[in-house]
Structures are given as structure tokens and as C-alpha cells.
Write a protein that holds these residues in place. Sequence first.
Motif, PDB file in Angstrom:
ATOM      1  N   PHE A   1      64.333  18.641  52.661  1.00 36.05           N
ATOM      2  CA  PHE A   1      64.813  19.891  53.242  1.00 36.05           C
ATOM      3  C   PHE A   1      63.612  20.652  53.810  1.00 36.05           C
ATOM      4  O   PHE A   1      62.738  21.070  53.042  1.00 36.05           O
ATOM      5  CB  PHE A   1      65.504  20.759  52.187  1.00 36.05           C
ATOM      6  N   PRO A   2      63.524  20.877  55.097  1.00 40.59           N
ATOM      7  CA  PRO A   2      62.365  21.601  55.660  1.00 40.59           C
ATOM      8  C   PRO A   2      62.236  23.008  55.092  1.00 40.59           C
ATOM      9  O   PRO A   2      63.239  23.682  54.810  1.00 40.59           O
ATOM     10  CB  PRO A   2      62.673  21.642  57.157  1.00 40.59           C
TER      11      PRO A   2
ATOM     12  N   VAL B   1      64.052  25.248  61.288  1.00 37.65           N
ATOM     13  CA  VAL B   1      64.047  23.776  61.279  1.00 37.65           C
ATOM     14  C   VAL B   1      65.114  23.259  60.315  1.00 37.65           C
ATOM     15  O   VAL B   1      65.803  22.280  60.588  1.00 37.65           O
ATOM     16  CB  VAL B   1      62.656  23.244  60.887  1.00 37.65           C
ATOM     17  N   ARG B   2      65.259  23.950  59.185  1.00 42.69           N
ATOM     18  CA  ARG B   2      66.293  23.559  58.221  1.00 42.69           C
ATOM     19  C   ARG B   2      67.685  23.720  58.825  1.00 42.69           C
ATOM     20  O   ARG B   2      68.575  22.901  58.599  1.00 42.69           O
ATOM     21  CB  ARG B   2      66.151  24.381  56.943  1.00 42.69           C
TER      22      ARG B   2
ATOM     23  N   ALA C   1      65.239  15.865  63.604  1.00 44.29           N
ATOM     24  CA  ALA C   1      65.364  17.323  63.621  1.00 44.29           C
ATOM     25  C   ALA C   1      64.078  18.039  64.022  1.00 44.29           C
ATOM     26  O   ALA C   1      64.067  19.269  64.095  1.00 44.29           O
ATOM     27  CB  ALA C   1      65.825  17.833  62.256  1.00 44.29           C
ATOM     28  N   GLY C   2      63.000  17.292  64.272  1.00 41.80           N
ATOM     29  CA  GLY C   2      61.758  17.950  64.633  1.00 41.80           C
ATOM     30  C   GLY C   2      60.535  17.088  64.370  1.00 41.80           C
ATOM     31  O   GLY C   2      60.573  15.864  64.484  1.00 41.80           O
ATOM     32  N   ASP C   3      59.455  17.736  63.959  1.00 41.64           N
ATOM     33  CA  ASP C   3      58.184  17.030  63.783  1.00 41.64           C
ATOM     34  C   ASP C   3      58.119  16.208  62.504  1.00 41.64           C
ATOM     35  O   ASP C   3      57.329  15.257  62.426  1.00 41.64           O
ATOM     36  CB  ASP C   3      57.026  18.035  63.778  1.00 41.64           C
ATOM     37  N   ASP C   4      58.896  16.588  61.492  1.00 43.86           N
ATOM     38  CA  ASP C   4      58.804  15.931  60.189  1.00 43.86           C
ATOM     39  C   ASP C   4      60.122  15.247  59.829  1.00 43.86           C
ATOM     40  O   ASP C   4      61.204  15.690  60.230  1.00 43.86           O
ATOM     41  CB  ASP C   4      58.448  16.950  59.102  1.00 43.86           C
ATOM     42  N   MET C   5      60.015  14.184  59.056  1.00 42.82           N
ATOM     43  CA  MET C   5      61.193  13.483  58.566  1.00 42.82           C
ATOM     44  C   MET C   5      61.996  14.403  57.656  1.00 42.82           C
ATOM     45  O   MET C   5      61.424  15.163  56.875  1.00 42.82           O
ATOM     46  CB  MET C   5      60.773  12.228  57.800  1.00 42.82           C
TER      47      MET C   5
END
Length: 225
Positions: A84-85, A90-91, A158-162
Motif C-alpha cells: 500500500f503506497p 498514489v494510494r 500505479a506509478g513508480d513503485d510496485m
Amino acid sequence: MPTLVHYPLDPASRLIRLMCAEYGVPLDVEEVRPWLRDENLLELNPAATLPILFGDADTPIVGIMASIHAVEDFYTPTAVQGLFPADPYVRAEMWRLVEWVLIKLNDEVTRYLLEEKIAKRDQRGATPEPSVLRAAKANLGEHMLYFNWLLASRNWLAGDDMSLADFALAAHLSTLDYMGDIDWSKSPESRDWYARLKSRPAFRTLLNDRVVAMPPSKGYADLDF
């Protein structure tokens, strides 16, 4: 040790298996075929849907959303970042895409292909309906175009991170890939993204899955596909 009531090709169950494997949580599994509506399953969940997670207590945690939050609440290792970001925006994007996969992709593609190709094998005289298969595969093509578009400009879904969104989509695509429904040559961005996830240790147990009388498609278990 937690126990998961699941079916090997059920993508919701696969998502929980991936989360537990990523977090290093040993998991016992109990296989059921939910379309048979077994009495024991109905006692746990009258909706006859999966997954059902038993943690340290005997109380069942029923359904995909409850199971996702239970794994994140109970088993996220302190040494690694959870799925969970931390950033709320981002979340929010992660949850948008998780909803897309768990509801839209499932209802327009995965559910129909599983019903036609898997569940109907337990119905005497039932055969897959070609028109349903064609519609589901056409829908899948549209979804893959969208995922390719997203992944052309992002490192992860969803963005830069898994995040959880990546695991949710990978759970569905792994089921569809097992059944031979994905033409990866038409989805290069999604293929490259999936290859990265497929190479993670968490994916090993999924790649070992086999369904009786239905071997996986060529390349399903290959990291270089």
C-alpha cells in the motif's frame, strides 16, 4: 500458520497467495471448486466465493477485500515496504486500478473464461459457448490496450513503485495465461512488466500450479517467454 481456502486458478485466491509469498508468510491451502457449492463452503461463505482466509484465530476472513486488508494488517513485515503506497494520492490510484481489475476485468473477462473453460467441465454434457469465449477475448483485448498504455509511461501499474495493483493484475493475467488466452506479442509493455513480476520469488508457487486434464499454455512457467 494461516490457511487459505482457494481454487488454484481463482485470481482472487492467487492475489492472496502472492501477497503472503511476497511477505514471507507460510500458507497452508485447502482446495475447493466453488461452483459446486459444497455445504462446507456455504457454511463459511453463503455466497460460495473465494478466497477464505483463516489467520491465527478460527474466525474465517471471507472475501477478497477482507483478505487483502487482513494480510496487510497482520503480516506486513516491518523490514520491507508493504504493497500500500504511503502517499495518499498514489494510494488512491492504486485502489482505482485494483477496483478495475477485481471488478471490471473480472466481470468482463476472467469470470466468463473460467466458467466456460473450467467450471463447465463439472457439468455433464456442458461445453464452452463459442460466443461467450469470443466476447470475453474481445474484451480482454481492450483491457490489454489500456494496460499497455499505462505501462508505457510508468515503471509499475500505479506509478513508480510496485503496489497491490500490480499483484492484482498479475493474479488475473496469470490465470488467463495458464488457459492460453493472452497473445503477449500484441502487448509488449504488459509482457515486459509481467516478466518482472513473474521473476519474483513470490510467483514460484503459482507457476507450479497444474489443473487436472488441463496443462498450462506453452511458456506459462517460463521466465523468458
